[in-house]
Structures are given as structure tokens and as C-alpha cells.
Design an enzyme around this catalytic site. Structure first.
Site, mmCIF file in Angstrom:
data_model
loop_
_atom_site.group_PDB
_atom_site.id
_atom_site.type_symbol
_atom_site.label_atom_id
_atom_site.label_comp_id
_atom_site.label_asym_id
_atom_site.label_seq_id
_atom_site.Cartn_x
_atom_site.Cartn_y
_atom_site.Cartn_z
ATOM 1 N N GLY A 125 0.826 -1.227 0.000
ATOM 2 C CA GLY A 125 0.000 0.000 0.000
ATOM 3 C C GLY A 125 0.847 1.259 0.000
ATOM 4 N N GLY A 160 -0.534 4.679 -1.214
ATOM 5 C CA GLY A 160 -1.655 5.268 -0.473
ATOM 6 C C GLY A 160 -1.244 6.457 0.378
ATOM 7 N N LYS A 215 -11.258 -4.997 10.476
ATOM 8 C CA LYS A 215 -10.221 -4.508 11.392
ATOM 9 C C LYS A 215 -10.272 -5.253 12.727
ATOM 10 C CE LYS A 215 -7.890 -2.001 8.765
ATOM 11 N NZ LYS A 215 -6.512 -2.426 8.463
ATOM 12 N N TYR A 264 -15.498 -2.591 6.805
ATOM 13 C CA TYR A 264 -14.123 -2.190 7.120
ATOM 14 C C TYR A 264 -13.841 -2.447 8.608
ATOM 15 C CZ TYR A 264 -10.196 1.123 7.801
ATOM 16 O OH TYR A 264 -9.009 1.720 8.118
HETATM 17 C C1 AKB Z 1 -11.530 5.759 7.225
HETATM 18 O O1 AKB Z 1 -12.138 6.832 7.367
HETATM 19 O O2 AKB Z 1 -12.045 4.747 6.746
HETATM 20 C C2 AKB Z 1 -10.098 5.702 7.694
HETATM 21 C C3 AKB Z 1 -9.987 5.206 9.095
HETATM 22 C C4 AKB Z 1 -10.450 6.032 10.217
HETATM 23 O O3 AKB Z 1 -9.527 4.113 9.306
HETATM 24 N N1 AKB Z 1 -9.485 6.985 7.575
#
Ligand code: AKB
Length: 326
Positions: free
Chosen positions: A12, A15, A151, A147
Site C-alpha cells: 500500500g 496510499g 479490522k 471495514y
Molecule cells: C476511514 O475513514 O475509513 C479511515 C480510518 C479512520 O480508518 N481513515
């Protein structure tokens, strides 16, 4: 004692965080010792010309393994991930990249007896049922985004490899990261970066979350320091491994806009909240990072006003050179 970092792989690296992390690692550990990788996006001239760069696909273990063998990699900073907003548009892709990518990195870590692996987490691990102010290190993790789900699973998976196989894995829960080198892509906290670019470019910004939205944020120099500081910490002294809370500052969008107005008095902001509002509302306002402070000496340097001054100076300089958006 932790082993030395001699040959470092960064996934990454094109990024937002990866690009600046790679340059700092090259500066500290020697350009030829830091192998930058990305999936599709072409690297900037700066990244490409400063050391080795390869395209890889983290969902395909053989594609990472080729680079690990070629350079005898002993350390990985695994920055490749699909962020929250894009993750909600394409949850399957988010699972594939974030989970299979992480598993592949951990498996290669074992197979090649790597010294250390850094896999970041995020404030997205939180969801319903947590105190929103000063959210503790140890608390319920019930994210409402894919997401966030990846995580939480990622943290658990990393800690499993630490406990079960003795692999040296470390990670920190990034807040929203603000920077001027590389634009973020696909996150919910991206408004806190876009606002500066648009303020300098057009003097106005339409924000996709409400003005009272408060989120934990951090300026890029602190983010890079935190990442490298955790990587260099003595592993035997860490009680946590893959889930360190790290905080720097928290503000709502109105406070952010007011800070910008100190430098751009005519700056105008309007609000058109979209689907990202719900994501932002599910995350904490501020977090308790005492474990990071106690276990590896975390101490941020930047606050909202010092960051705003620095961001605007750098973006104005870029605008004057005609390459604001690079
Ligand atoms: C997002 O907004 O998805 C990222 C994070 C807070 O992990 N910047």
C-alpha cells in the site's frame, strides 16, 4: 529483544500513509532497503525514483512471496487496505483485500521467520455500545461497517499469531489522518483533508458530514512517528500487540472550519451529509491512549491550529507551483 529491521517491505505504498511512511523509512533505513509495493495506482515520481517499487496483489500470496524471496524481507509494514466508505460500496472486496491480505502477510511472516510485522487497525473497530468520549483500550468491539469488521478480525488474527506462533506482530488503531502529500482514498474521515485542499483552491467546501460531527484525528508527522515508534519498541515490554489506541486531537467540523478561517478569513463551508454520516456517528469522539503512552512512550506533537497552519502553508506553496493536486 526484537530483531533488527534490515529489509523492509511496504504494501500500500502508493496510499495516503504508505507513501509518506515509505519515504521516511528510506530516509532512516537506506533507500535500497525499503521495497515499496502497490496494486494498480502508479507511484509518484518521488516514490518511484527513490528506491525499488513493484506491483503486487496482496490477495495473492505468491505475488507477495516473490518479492519477499527476491529481497530477503525481514520486516513488513502492511498498509494496503480498503477503507470504510469504499468498503460499504463493495463489502466483498473489502473482506477479500483486508482479510486475505492480512492472512497472507502473517503466513509469509511465519514461513520466512520474519523479525517483525506491522499491521494497522483503525477507530473503525468501534460501533454500538462503547462510551464515545475517551473510549477505553479494552471495550466491546461491535463495528457496523465491513471495514470495521475486517479490522476487528484483523486484530484478533494478528494477536492469535503472536500467542500461537510467537510471531512479532504489532498494530495501532489509526484515527483519521490529515496530510498534504497524497490524498486519502475511500475513507469516512477524508473530509478533514479535502476541506484544506478546497479551502486553498476555491475558498469554499461542501462537507459530507454535519458540522457537529466529532472524530479523533492525527496529523501525518505524528502518524509516521507513531508507526515507526511502535515498530521499534521492545517487543518483550508490550502487553498489547495489534490494537493500540493512539490519539492526538479531536474536533468537530465547525471547529476545523474556524481554524481554517484564521488563515483564510473568507472561507465558506456548507453541509450535505450523505451515507458517510452514519459511519462517522458510529465512531468515537475521542479515545484513551494511555496503554500506548505507557508501553512504548507515545506522545503526539501536533494540535488543530499548528496542523492547520502547516497544512495551509504547504498547500499554498503547491498551488503557487501549479500542482496542488499533484
Ligand atoms: C476511514 O475513514 O475509513 C479511515 C480510518 C479512520 O480508518 N481513515
Amino acid at each position: 529483544m526484537s530483531k533488527e529491521m534490515k529489509k523492509i517491505l511496504v504494501t500500500g505504498s502508493v496510499g495516503q500513509i504508505g507513501s509518506e511512511l515509505t519515504m521516511e523509512l528510506r530516509h532512516r533505513f537506506g533507500a535500497e532497503n525499503v521495497i515499496a509495493t502497490g496494486r494498480k495506482t502508479a507511484p509518484s515520481e518521488k516514490l518511484k525514483n527513490s528506491g525499488p517499487f513493484h506491483f503486487i496483489d496482496v490477495t495473492k500470496i505468491e505475488s507477495i512471496e516473490e518479492i519477499v524471496k527476491k529481497y530477503n524481507i525481514d520486516t513488513i509494514f502492511h498498509m494496503a487496505a480498503i477503507l470504510s466508505a469504499v468498503g460499504e460500496k463493495n463489502p466483498q472486496l473489502c473482506w477479500d483485500v483486508n482479510m486475505n491480505g492480512t492472512l497472507n502477510i502473517l503466513e509469509l511472516g511465519l514461513k520466512y521467520d520474519m523479525g517483525r510485522i506491522i499491521i494497522p487497525s483503525s477507530i473503525a473497530v468501534w460501533g454500538r455500545g462503547v462510551p464515545l468520549d475517551n473510549t477505553p483500550q479494552e471495550t466491546v468491539l461491535k463495528p457496523t461497517t465491513m471495514y470495521g469488521v475486517t479490522k476487528v478480525c484483523g486484530e484478533l488474527l494478528c494477536d492469535y499469531y503472536v500467542q500461537r506462533f510467537g510471531l512479532d506482530v504489532r498494530g495501532l488503531r489509526y484515527p483519521g489522518i490529515i496530510s498534504y502529500e497524497t490524498l486519502p482514498g475511500g475513507g469516512t474521515t477524508d473530509y478533514a483533508v479535502a476541506i484544506y485542499y478546497e479551502a486553498v483552491d476555491k475558498g469554499k467546501y461542501t462537507c459530507f458530514v454535519r458540522e457537529d460531527t466529532v472524530l479523533p484525528m492525527m496529523y501525518m508527522p505524528d502518524c509516521i512517528n507513531a508507526t515507526i515508534q511502535l515498530a521499534e519498541a521492545d517487543f518483550s515490554k508490550l502487553k498489547h500487540h495489534s490494537d493500540f489506541n493512539v490519539a492526538a486531537m479531536s474536533f468537530n467540523v465547525k471547529e476545523l472550519a474556524d481554524s481554517i478561517k484564521k488563515y483564510i478569513p473568507d472561507f465558506e463551508i456548507t453541509y450535505e451529509p450523505d451515507y458517510r454520516q452514519e459511519i462517522a456517528d458510529s465512531w468515537p469522539n475521542s479515545i484513551d491512549d494511555s496503554a500506548a503512552r505507557e508501553e512504548w512512550g507515545w506522545n503526539p506533537e501536533w494540535d488543530l491550529d499548528s496542523m492547520t497552519k502547516d497544512m495551509i502553508e504547504h498547500l499554498r506553496e503547491r498551488k503557487n507551483k501549479g500542482n496542488l493536486y499533484l
